[in-house]
Design a protein around this motif. Structure first.
Motif: not given
Length: 107
Positions: A40-50
């Protein structure tokens, strides 16, 4: 890292340490507990993508903003404060995405 939703927009603000970590690893994330169990959690992320375009993925308690590698490198290695894009979502609804450096004022 701060996350903000408003109308048809999503905004991430990263501290100086988070910008550095993103530059070094290509990913920075935060987990927010929303209940008594880990599920019961929310993960938010910023990710480098190709990929060459901004993308957002979501599901199973996670939201990830994916930034093209070339833009991410320029953003983290210069004084450029922000990145932005407008993505077309379901039913032709635009979603404005903004990623900013949340740096302390230096006088």
């Amino acid at each position: 890292m701060k996350l903000r939703f408003e109308d048809n927009s999503i905004r991430l603000r990263l501290s100086e340490a988070e910008v550095t970590r993103f530059a070094e690893t290509g990913r920075v994330s935060v987990v927010v507990p929303l209940g008594p169990t880990e599920r019961e959690s929310l993960t938010y992320a910023l990710e480098r993508s190709e990929t060459e375009e901004f993308r957002i993925t979501h599901g199973a308690g996670a939201i990830t903003i994916k930034v093209p590698a070339a833009l991410a490198t320029k953003w983290t290695s210069t004084d450029q404060n922000g990145l932005s894009a407008t993505l077309m979502m379901a039913q032709r609804q635009p979603l404005k995405v903004l990623v900013e450096k949340d740096l302390e004022c230096r006088h």
